[in-house]
Design a protein around this motif. Structure first.
Motif, PDB file in Angstrom:
ATOM      1  N   ALA A  17      -9.608  -0.545   0.240  1.00 47.63           N
ATOM      2  CA  ALA A  17     -10.807  -0.304   1.041  1.00 47.63           C
ATOM      3  C   ALA A  17     -11.134   1.180   1.091  1.00 47.63           C
ATOM      4  O   ALA A  17     -12.313   1.560   1.101  1.00 47.63           O
ATOM      5  CB  ALA A  17     -10.614  -0.853   2.452  1.00 47.63           C
ATOM      6  N   GLY A  18     -10.114   2.015   1.098  1.00 43.51           N
ATOM      7  CA  GLY A  18     -10.343   3.454   1.085  1.00 43.51           C
ATOM      8  C   GLY A  18     -11.066   3.911  -0.169  1.00 43.51           C
ATOM      9  O   GLY A  18     -11.900   4.828  -0.128  1.00 43.51           O
ATOM     10  N   LEU A  19     -10.773   3.269  -1.305  1.00 44.47           N
ATOM     11  CA  LEU A  19     -11.466   3.600  -2.555  1.00 44.47           C
ATOM     12  C   LEU A  19     -12.908   3.108  -2.519  1.00 44.47           C
ATOM     13  O   LEU A  19     -13.843   3.843  -2.858  1.00 44.47           O
ATOM     14  CB  LEU A  19     -10.742   2.957  -3.750  1.00 44.47           C
ATOM     15  CG  LEU A  19      -9.290   3.366  -4.021  1.00 44.47           C
ATOM     16  CD1 LEU A  19      -8.789   2.665  -5.279  1.00 44.47           C
ATOM     17  CD2 LEU A  19      -9.148   4.866  -4.173  1.00 44.47           C
ATOM     18  N   VAL A  20     -13.086   1.862  -2.108  1.00 45.91           N
ATOM     19  CA  VAL A  20     -14.416   1.254  -2.102  1.00 45.91           C
ATOM     20  C   VAL A  20     -15.350   1.992  -1.151  1.00 45.91           C
ATOM     21  O   VAL A  20     -16.533   2.208  -1.453  1.00 45.91           O
ATOM     22  CB  VAL A  20     -14.326  -0.233  -1.714  1.00 45.91           C
ATOM     23  CG1 VAL A  20     -15.723  -0.840  -1.563  1.00 45.91           C
ATOM     24  CG2 VAL A  20     -13.528  -1.011  -2.759  1.00 45.91           C
ATOM     25  N   GLU A  21     -14.825   2.421   0.001  1.00 46.46           N
ATOM     26  CA  GLU A  21     -15.650   3.085   1.011  1.00 46.46           C
ATOM     27  C   GLU A  21     -15.779   4.582   0.775  1.00 46.46           C
ATOM     28  O   GLU A  21     -16.452   5.274   1.547  1.00 46.46           O
ATOM     29  CB  GLU A  21     -15.046   2.828   2.396  1.00 46.46           C
ATOM     30  CG  GLU A  21     -15.091   1.348   2.788  1.00 46.46           C
ATOM     31  CD  GLU A  21     -14.223   1.042   3.996  1.00 46.46           C
ATOM     32  OE1 GLU A  21     -13.694   2.011   4.612  1.00 46.46           O
ATOM     33  OE2 GLU A  21     -14.056  -0.146   4.325  1.00 46.46           O
ATOM     34  N   GLY A  22     -15.158   5.091  -0.263  1.00 46.54           N
ATOM     35  CA  GLY A  22     -15.302   6.503  -0.607  1.00 46.54           C
ATOM     36  C   GLY A  22     -14.460   7.450   0.207  1.00 46.54           C
ATOM     37  O   GLY A  22     -14.680   8.671   0.180  1.00 46.54           O
ATOM     38  N   ARG A  23     -13.465   6.935   0.934  1.00 48.68           N
ATOM     39  CA  ARG A  23     -12.617   7.799   1.748  1.00 48.68           C
ATOM     40  C   ARG A  23     -11.492   8.440   0.949  1.00 48.68           C
ATOM     41  O   ARG A  23     -10.830   9.354   1.427  1.00 48.68           O
ATOM     42  CB  ARG A  23     -12.036   6.998   2.920  1.00 48.68           C
ATOM     43  CG  ARG A  23     -13.077   6.616   3.958  1.00 48.68           C
ATOM     44  CD  ARG A  23     -12.481   5.876   5.139  1.00 48.68           C
ATOM     45  NE  ARG A  23     -12.233   4.466   4.846  1.00 48.68           N
ATOM     46  CZ  ARG A  23     -11.051   3.928   4.670  1.00 48.68           C
ATOM     47  NH1 ARG A  23      -9.962   4.687   4.721  1.00 48.68           N
ATOM     48  NH2 ARG A  23     -10.906   2.634   4.419  1.00 48.68           N
ATOM     49  N   ARG A  24     -11.261   7.962  -0.259  1.00 46.31           N
ATOM     50  CA  ARG A  24     -10.249   8.550  -1.126  1.00 46.31           C
ATOM     51  C   ARG A  24     -10.614   8.217  -2.565  1.00 46.31           C
ATOM     52  O   ARG A  24     -11.417   7.332  -2.833  1.00 46.31           O
ATOM     53  CB  ARG A  24      -8.870   8.001  -0.787  1.00 46.31           C
ATOM     54  CG  ARG A  24      -8.820   6.474  -0.733  1.00 46.31           C
ATOM     55  CD  ARG A  24      -7.430   5.898  -0.659  1.00 46.31           C
ATOM     56  NE  ARG A  24      -6.542   6.663   0.185  1.00 46.31           N
ATOM     57  CZ  ARG A  24      -5.292   6.317   0.457  1.00 46.31           C
ATOM     58  NH1 ARG A  24      -4.811   5.188  -0.069  1.00 46.31           N
ATOM     59  NH2 ARG A  24      -4.516   7.025   1.212  1.00 46.31           N
ATOM     60  N   ASP A  25     -10.016   8.962  -3.491  1.00 49.66           N
ATOM     61  CA  ASP A  25     -10.291   8.759  -4.911  1.00 49.66           C
ATOM     62  C   ASP A  25      -9.184   7.998  -5.620  1.00 49.66           C
ATOM     63  O   ASP A  25      -9.405   7.437  -6.694  1.00 49.66           O
ATOM     64  CB  ASP A  25     -10.487  10.106  -5.614  1.00 49.66           C
ATOM     65  CG  ASP A  25     -11.741  10.816  -5.148  1.00 49.66           C
ATOM     66  OD1 ASP A  25     -12.735  10.121  -4.868  1.00 49.66           O
ATOM     67  OD2 ASP A  25     -11.723  12.050  -5.054  1.00 49.66           O
ATOM     68  N   ARG A  26      -7.990   7.992  -5.031  1.00 51.58           N
ATOM     69  CA  ARG A  26      -6.863   7.329  -5.680  1.00 51.58           C
ATOM     70  C   ARG A  26      -5.777   7.061  -4.659  1.00 51.58           C
ATOM     71  O   ARG A  26      -5.778   7.646  -3.576  1.00 51.58           O
ATOM     72  CB  ARG A  26      -6.287   8.202  -6.806  1.00 51.58           C
ATOM     73  CG  ARG A  26      -5.682   9.501  -6.323  1.00 51.58           C
ATOM     74  CD  ARG A  26      -5.230  10.378  -7.460  1.00 51.58           C
ATOM     75  NE  ARG A  26      -6.332  10.785  -8.278  1.00 51.58           N
ATOM     76  CZ  ARG A  26      -7.160  11.781  -7.983  1.00 51.58           C
ATOM     77  NH1 ARG A  26      -6.998  12.451  -6.848  1.00 51.58           N
ATOM     78  NH2 ARG A  26      -8.163  12.082  -8.748  1.00 51.58           N
ATOM     79  N   PHE A  27      -4.873   6.184  -4.981  1.00 47.92           N
ATOM     80  CA  PHE A  27      -3.661   6.012  -4.185  1.00 47.92           C
ATOM     81  C   PHE A  27      -2.564   5.504  -5.100  1.00 47.92           C
ATOM     82  O   PHE A  27      -2.815   4.937  -6.167  1.00 47.92           O
ATOM     83  CB  PHE A  27      -3.881   5.066  -2.999  1.00 47.92           C
ATOM     84  CG  PHE A  27      -4.091   3.617  -3.364  1.00 47.92           C
ATOM     85  CD1 PHE A  27      -2.996   2.769  -3.590  1.00 47.92           C
ATOM     86  CD2 PHE A  27      -5.368   3.082  -3.458  1.00 47.92           C
ATOM     87  CE1 PHE A  27      -3.190   1.429  -3.909  1.00 47.92           C
ATOM     88  CE2 PHE A  27      -5.561   1.740  -3.778  1.00 47.92           C
ATOM     89  CZ  PHE A  27      -4.465   0.916  -4.008  1.00 47.92           C
ATOM     90  N   ALA A  28      -1.333   5.732  -4.672  1.00 49.18           N
ATOM     91  CA  ALA A  28      -0.163   5.258  -5.405  1.00 49.18           C
ATOM     92  C   ALA A  28       0.768   4.579  -4.417  1.00 49.18           C
ATOM     93  O   ALA A  28       0.971   5.063  -3.298  1.00 49.18           O
ATOM     94  CB  ALA A  28       0.539   6.416  -6.106  1.00 49.18           C
ATOM     95  N   THR A  29       1.330   3.461  -4.806  1.00 46.50           N
ATOM     96  CA  THR A  29       2.223   2.721  -3.934  1.00 46.50           C
ATOM     97  C   THR A  29       3.131   1.849  -4.791  1.00 46.50           C
ATOM     98  O   THR A  29       3.027   1.844  -6.011  1.00 46.50           O
ATOM     99  CB  THR A  29       1.414   1.857  -2.937  1.00 46.50           C
ATOM    100  OG1 THR A  29       2.303   1.269  -1.985  1.00 46.50           O
ATOM    101  CG2 THR A  29       0.655   0.748  -3.647  1.00 46.50           C
ATOM    102  N   GLU A  30       4.015   1.129  -4.144  1.00 43.03           N
ATOM    103  CA  GLU A  30       4.856   0.160  -4.829  1.00 43.03           C
ATOM    104  C   GLU A  30       4.554  -1.206  -4.239  1.00 43.03           C
ATOM    105  O   GLU A  30       4.460  -1.351  -3.018  1.00 43.03           O
ATOM    106  CB  GLU A  30       6.335   0.503  -4.655  1.00 43.03           C
ATOM    107  CG  GLU A  30       7.266  -0.377  -5.475  1.00 43.03           C
ATOM    108  CD  GLU A  30       8.720   0.071  -5.394  1.00 43.03           C
ATOM    109  OE1 GLU A  30       9.162   0.819  -6.294  1.00 43.03           O
ATOM    110  OE2 GLU A  30       9.396  -0.307  -4.436  1.00 43.03           O
ATOM    111  N   VAL A  31       4.385  -2.200  -5.082  1.00 43.66           N
ATOM    112  CA  VAL A  31       4.037  -3.531  -4.604  1.00 43.66           C
ATOM    113  C   VAL A  31       5.038  -4.564  -5.104  1.00 43.66           C
ATOM    114  O   VAL A  31       5.789  -4.315  -6.048  1.00 43.66           O
ATOM    115  CB  VAL A  31       2.618  -3.947  -5.065  1.00 43.66           C
ATOM    116  CG1 VAL A  31       1.573  -3.009  -4.501  1.00 43.66           C
ATOM    117  CG2 VAL A  31       2.529  -4.006  -6.585  1.00 43.66           C
TER     118      VAL A  31
END
Length: 228
Positions: free
Chosen positions: A87-101
């Motif tokens: 949601a942060g990407l879609v809403e423009g609040r961030r450009d990228r994220f990294a995590t483990e799933v």
């Protein structure tokens, strides 16, 4: 991988990960490189295209994955935290994220995998697509208990597990659920036996490791997929 490298990769790969014009999803030959594990999602997180390596990691083909939502590929316990990140990407609040799933394959094989997602905006503020990059599998997760379709708990068992995870003791938990103290203890004993643990602390730890309890949620909540 550094942020500039990610940006360069997104700009280089994004033009090639678009839907097949004929309407038949398939892997693009430009991306058929060993170890290149990428998928392109639209704003609704639907998989539009991916590399052959991405399909292989999930033991299926383009036809089996394209058109599905990306969250279908991860364990229910991590879906909500992952949706918040996207949601942060879609809403423009961030450009990228990294995590483990925790990803889930076609035979309910669960495994952890690092994931990086990059917003592709094409020079405008509007999101045009999301590029998902996954590394190789890091480790398998207990496949016997992590099945995202395994109905382990009754409704009352789920509520009792949530109460234990929140630190609620037997008497208030019994009052909350309109049970006797002995009734709660009976269900707790059944949960200990079912999850093969010796005590309540181990029960909560085991439930989180199995993905039965949602990650990043308070008060604790059992994933609906595990409730009969």
């Amino acid at each position: 991988m550094s942020a500039p490298v990610l940006e360069d990769l997104a700009q280089t790969v994004a033009p090639h990960v678009e839907s097949d014009r004929a309407g038949s999803p398939q892997a693009h030959p430009q991306l058929d490189q060993p170890g290149l594990n990428l998928a392109c999602l639209d704003r609704t997180l639907t998989i539009q295209e991916a590399t052959p390596e991405f399909f292989r990691q999930f033991g299926t083909s383009a036809a089996g994955l394209c058109g599905r939502t990306f969250c279908d590929l991860v364990h229910p316990s991590v879906q909500q935290p992952l949706l918040r990140q996207f949601a942060g990407l879609v809403e423009g609040r961030r450009d990228r994220f990294a995590t483990e799933v925790i990803a889930v394959g076609t035979e309910d094989e669960a495994f952890t995998v690092p994931l990086t997602a990059v917003a592709v905006r094409g020079g405008t503020p509007e999101l045009s697509s999301i590029l998902v990059m996954m590394s190789g599998r890091e480790e398998s997760v207990d496949a016997g208990v992590v099945s995202n379709r395994k109905k382990l708990l009754s409704e009352i068992d789920a509520r009792i597990l949530e109460g234990i995870a929140a630190g609620v003791s037997t008497v208030p938990l019994a009052a909350r659920l309109y049970l006797s103290r002995q009734g709660v203890e009976y269900h707790v004993t059944c949960l200990l036996r079912k999850l093969r643990v010796p005590n309540r602390a181990a029960l909560v730890s085991r439930a989180y490791s199995m993905g039965v309890l949602k990650v990043g949620v308070w008060p604790p909540k059992v994933v609906n997929d595990f409730i009969k």
